[in-house]
Design an enzyme around this catalytic site. Structure first.
Site, PDB file in Angstrom:
ATOM      1  N   HIS A  22       0.835  -1.211   0.000  1.00  0.00           N
ATOM      2  CA  HIS A  22       0.000   0.000   0.000  1.00  0.00           C
ATOM      3  C   HIS A  22       0.865   1.254   0.000  1.00  0.00           C
ATOM      4  O   HIS A  22       0.559   2.231  -0.699  1.00  0.00           O
ATOM      5  CB  HIS A  22      -0.938   0.017   1.209  1.00  0.00           C
ATOM      6  CG  HIS A  22      -1.860  -1.158   1.267  1.00  0.00           C
ATOM      7  ND1 HIS A  22      -2.656  -1.442   2.364  1.00  0.00           N
ATOM      8  CD2 HIS A  22      -2.115  -2.144   0.364  1.00  0.00           C
ATOM      9  CE1 HIS A  22      -3.358  -2.538   2.123  1.00  0.00           C
ATOM     10  NE2 HIS A  22      -3.046  -2.983   0.923  1.00  0.00           N
ATOM     11  N   HIS A  39      -9.092  -2.357  -5.120  1.00  0.00           N
ATOM     12  CA  HIS A  39      -8.005  -2.578  -4.161  1.00  0.00           C
ATOM     13  C   HIS A  39      -6.978  -3.549  -4.723  1.00  0.00           C
ATOM     14  O   HIS A  39      -5.773  -3.372  -4.499  1.00  0.00           O
ATOM     15  CB  HIS A  39      -8.521  -3.096  -2.819  1.00  0.00           C
ATOM     16  CG  HIS A  39      -7.387  -3.268  -1.847  1.00  0.00           C
ATOM     17  ND1 HIS A  39      -6.819  -2.209  -1.178  1.00  0.00           N
ATOM     18  CD2 HIS A  39      -6.658  -4.358  -1.497  1.00  0.00           C
ATOM     19  CE1 HIS A  39      -5.800  -2.642  -0.453  1.00  0.00           C
ATOM     20  NE2 HIS A  39      -5.684  -3.944  -0.632  1.00  0.00           N
ATOM     21  N   HIS A  92       0.033 -11.128  -4.986  1.00  0.00           N
ATOM     22  CA  HIS A  92       1.396 -10.647  -4.780  1.00  0.00           C
ATOM     23  C   HIS A  92       2.434 -11.583  -5.397  1.00  0.00           C
ATOM     24  O   HIS A  92       3.428 -11.129  -5.960  1.00  0.00           O
ATOM     25  CB  HIS A  92       1.658 -10.480  -3.285  1.00  0.00           C
ATOM     26  CG  HIS A  92       0.677  -9.573  -2.608  1.00  0.00           C
ATOM     27  ND1 HIS A  92       0.559  -8.249  -2.932  1.00  0.00           N
ATOM     28  CD2 HIS A  92      -0.242  -9.811  -1.631  1.00  0.00           C
ATOM     29  CE1 HIS A  92      -0.396  -7.695  -2.178  1.00  0.00           C
ATOM     30  NE2 HIS A  92      -0.886  -8.627  -1.395  1.00  0.00           N
ATOM     31  N   ASP A 105      -3.028  -2.833  -5.025  1.00  0.00           N
ATOM     32  CA  ASP A 105      -1.961  -3.768  -4.648  1.00  0.00           C
ATOM     33  C   ASP A 105      -0.992  -3.994  -5.809  1.00  0.00           C
ATOM     34  O   ASP A 105       0.232  -3.990  -5.634  1.00  0.00           O
ATOM     35  CB  ASP A 105      -2.547  -5.124  -4.242  1.00  0.00           C
ATOM     36  CG  ASP A 105      -3.055  -5.148  -2.803  1.00  0.00           C
ATOM     37  OD1 ASP A 105      -2.742  -4.220  -2.037  1.00  0.00           O
ATOM     38  OD2 ASP A 105      -3.747  -6.126  -2.462  1.00  0.00           O
TER      39      ASP A 105
END
Length: 307
Positions: free
Chosen positions: A79, A239, A266, A243
């Site tokens: 973030h 969101h 991720h 990310d």
């Protein structure tokens, strides 16, 4: 010209770690030209610095975590990295008194506020270095995939897929071209989210210990539990895009490219960066002597935001 950027002054904030539950003091400091984004653990007997680098991302369980050869960890950086990307910060020192950055409200907006409050300065005459994608690159795992394509600007498209009533009522695809739309307006306020049924499992693995309704969207079997609901109808996928922007910026330079993905996370985002670094013919460094020659996605910040 498009110059490198850092902060005008030091600024400090505190908060709770999403996964550790630790109380954390975060200090952001100006940094010299070409020094990049450096994280420093000030809680250790010998403060240890880790520069943002895709090859140091060695833990991607629900966040992006840098781990050096001595096992020193700097976690949940995506973030904050996303905020750096959104405001074009090239050089900064991030001091932390624990192993992860504070979660704040679960979005990048509090970090944007901190950076704007500290002031952003251009580091003349050092030119900002961009990475221009010259050939398509893709990484996949089952039905999940992420991709970079040549594009004279920066645009992102992402889709998610959850078989859940809340998500069926919400758009699960978003596309943003930053030549026409603003990171601050469209992306920065989108919060992280999680499911009530996952909480016990996460905590048994030492994760999510600091999560609550103030710093995450929490979903039960049917509904969003947060009293004020969603900030955007498609906040979940926005969101995930937040990310991804943060994960990609761990490479340390803005990408001139189109990023797209489906059900990415991720781990896949990091694998894409590693493939990029290992494919030198697919990219090049570029600078711009004039902002007029740069893609409009990267034009100067409004004068009110640059000191």
């Amino acid at each position: 010209m498009i110059y490198q950027r850092t902060l005008k002054t030091v600024i400090t904030a505190s908060g709770v770690g999403l996964h550790s539950g630790d109380r954390i003091r975060l200090t952001l400091r100006p940094a010299p030209v070409d020094s990049g984004i450096v994280f420093c653990r000030t809680d250790l007997p010998e403060p240890c610095a880790l520069k943002a680098d895709p090859t140091l991302v060695n833990d991607t369980r629900l966040s992006s975590t840098l781990v050096n050869s001595q096992g020193v960890r700097v976690g949940t950086i995506e973030h904050l990295m996303s905020a750096f990307a959104g405001l074009g910060i090239d050089n900064i020192v991030v001091e932390m008194t624990a192993q992860e950055t504070p979660i704040m409200d679960g979005s990048a907006a509090p970090f944007i506020f901190l950076l704007q409050s500290a002031g952003i300065v251009e580091q003349k005459p050092a030119l900002k270095k961009f990475i221009r994608i010259k050939k398509p690159l893709e990484v996949s795992e089952g039905d999940k995939w992420v991709r970079l394509d040549p594009y004279e600007g920066f645009k992102v498209k992402l889709s998610i897929e959850f078989n859940h009533p809340v998500f069926r009522r919400s758009p699960q695809t978003v596309e943003v071209d930053f030549a026409q739309r603003s990171y601050i307006d469209e992306i920065a306020r989108a919060r992280t989210f999680g499911f009530m049924h996952e909480v016990e499992t996460m905590r048994n693995h030492g994760l999510g210990l600091g999560g609550n309704l103030d710093n995450a969207i929490v979903i039960d079997d049917e509904y969003v539990l947060n009293q004020d609901g969603l900030r955007f109808p498609d906040e979940f996928v926005r969101h995930k895009l937040l990310d991804a922007i943060g994960d990609l910026y761990i490479i340390g330079h803005p990408l001139i490219a189109a990023f797209s993905g489906h059900k990415s996370g991720h781990a896949l985002n990091n694998q894409l960066l590693r493939v990029l670094l290992n494919t030198p013919e697919a990219w090049e460094f570029v600078t711009f002597q004039s902002s007029d020659t740069a893609p409009s996605s990267f034009h100067q910040l409004p004068e009110s935001m640059v000191v």
